[in-house]
Design a protein around this motif. Sequence first.
Motif, PDB file in Angstrom:
ATOM      1  N   ILE A  98       7.191  23.247 -12.757  1.00 17.69           N
ATOM      2  CA  ILE A  98       7.218  24.445 -11.973  1.00 17.69           C
ATOM      3  C   ILE A  98       6.431  23.911 -10.830  1.00 17.69           C
ATOM      4  CG2 ILE A  98       6.177  26.395 -11.692  1.00 17.69           C
ATOM      5  CD1 ILE A  98       8.224  26.443 -13.641  1.00 17.69           C
ATOM      6  N   ARG A  99       5.803  23.045 -10.667  1.00 14.97           N
ATOM      7  CA  ARG A  99       5.214  22.559  -9.409  1.00 14.97           C
ATOM      8  C   ARG A  99       6.174  22.009  -8.313  1.00 14.97           C
ATOM      9  NH1 ARG A  99       1.289  17.104  -8.371  1.00 14.97           N
ATOM     10  NH2 ARG A  99       1.270  17.516  -6.201  1.00 14.97           N
TER      11      ARG A  99
ATOM     12  N   ASP B  30       7.797  30.828 -15.793  1.00 13.90           N
ATOM     13  CA  ASP B  30       7.036  30.763 -14.360  1.00 13.90           C
ATOM     14  C   ASP B  30       8.274  30.312 -13.362  1.00 13.90           C
ATOM     15  OD1 ASP B  30       4.835  31.250 -15.712  1.00 13.90           O
ATOM     16  OD2 ASP B  30       4.148  29.153 -16.275  1.00 13.90           O
ATOM     17  N   ARG B  31       9.214  29.823 -13.545  1.00 16.58           N
ATOM     18  CA  ARG B  31      10.217  29.378 -12.658  1.00 16.58           C
ATOM     19  C   ARG B  31      10.372  30.584 -11.240  1.00 16.58           C
ATOM     20  NH1 ARG B  31      16.464  29.808 -14.946  1.00 16.58           N
ATOM     21  NH2 ARG B  31      16.289  31.888 -16.105  1.00 16.58           N
ATOM     22  N   PRO B  32      10.918  29.897 -10.061  1.00 15.08           N
ATOM     23  CA  PRO B  32      11.356  30.966  -9.003  1.00 15.08           C
ATOM     24  C   PRO B  32      12.609  31.253  -9.615  1.00 15.08           C
ATOM     25  CG  PRO B  32      10.653  28.713  -8.281  1.00 15.08           C
ATOM     26  CD  PRO B  32      10.683  28.427  -9.854  1.00 15.08           C
TER      27      PRO B  32
ATOM     28  N   ALA C 181       9.325  22.643  -8.466  1.00 12.30           N
ATOM     29  CA  ALA C 181      10.267  23.732  -8.328  1.00 12.30           C
ATOM     30  C   ALA C 181       9.725  24.736  -7.250  1.00 12.30           C
ATOM     31  CB  ALA C 181      10.484  24.836  -9.726  1.00 12.30           C
ATOM     32  N   LYS C 182       8.450  24.893  -7.065  1.00 13.31           N
ATOM     33  CA  LYS C 182       7.919  25.598  -6.000  1.00 13.31           C
ATOM     34  C   LYS C 182       7.469  24.993  -4.637  1.00 13.31           C
ATOM     35  CE  LYS C 182       5.872  29.160  -9.242  1.00 13.31           C
ATOM     36  NZ  LYS C 182       4.692  29.859  -9.956  1.00 13.31           N
ATOM     37  N   GLU C 183       7.002  23.736  -4.794  1.00 14.05           N
ATOM     38  CA  GLU C 183       6.785  23.019  -3.683  1.00 14.05           C
ATOM     39  C   GLU C 183       7.753  22.177  -2.752  1.00 14.05           C
ATOM     40  OE1 GLU C 183       2.961  20.853  -4.560  1.00 14.05           O
ATOM     41  OE2 GLU C 183       2.060  22.603  -5.584  1.00 14.05           O
TER      42      GLU C 183
END
Length: 293
Positions: A154-155, A182-184, A157-159
């Motif tokens: 997730i980190r 939690d995924r985008p 995926a988001k960053e």
Amino acid sequence: MSLRQTLSGTGVALVTPFRSNMEVNLDALGRIIDFVIDGGVEYVVTLGTTGETPTLSKEEKIAIIQYTYEKVGNRVPVVVGVGGNDTTNLVKELEHLPLEKATAILSAAPYYNKPSQEGIFQHYKILAAASPKPILLYNVPGRTGRNMSADTTIRLAKEVANIAGIKEASGDMAQCMQILRDRPENFLVVSGDDALVLPQIACGMDGVISVAANAFPKAFTNMVRESLKGNFKAAKSLNDPLIQAYELMFAENNPAGVKAFMTELGLIENNLRLPMTPLSAGLHNNVKGYLKK
């Protein structure tokens, strides 16, 4: 159209067929590509671990990629596998491989080195910056020796902007559900476990990159489509007859199992490069018995 939409459904991790002298057999690869596309797969993945990539030379990889583009034409997207455990050399490989026609790059987490979660994050961050195409993470701890945690996925995926999805093959349903929670919105999540595809789609996955679809593209892709529609009773009726096939495919190693099936279907010769060896005689007989049923 987002990558999550483009690569929804069934992708197939193509095997690499070899002749008896262990040269790559591009004619057989062409038969496989036609077979799986005619069978309904939504896209193909070349140079994955199912393709025995660790035993291929740089020249063979380039030839396989270029042939796959030519044979596929514009029928389906092509994803190219580019993975390894030396980040610097992997960046160089991304620069030298013919990736212009690829839809995305599938890259397995570093194997053998067993990096920390921060090491995995930094590895993918560097690859994403160097890649001309979106990166799909590939978490397969059974092969790499290190699980990529849901938090790390997730980190990334988001960053990291150029990371567009994951092939998740941990087999840990709780971890899968955490990623899906939690995924985008546009982050692709596909299964790497043929036997778990149906319940994983029920939890929200977008599809699968499959080994079994090399041998059973029609039945498998129909099962995935029914699952994605929420028709799980119909999906189960298609999946139940395949359960024994999954067991036989992975009983010893991959791709020895699926290559045995494909040999009996007349698609390839049953050749693997060492250290991989063909399926043992007893299991191969079970493959024959399964297909007769």
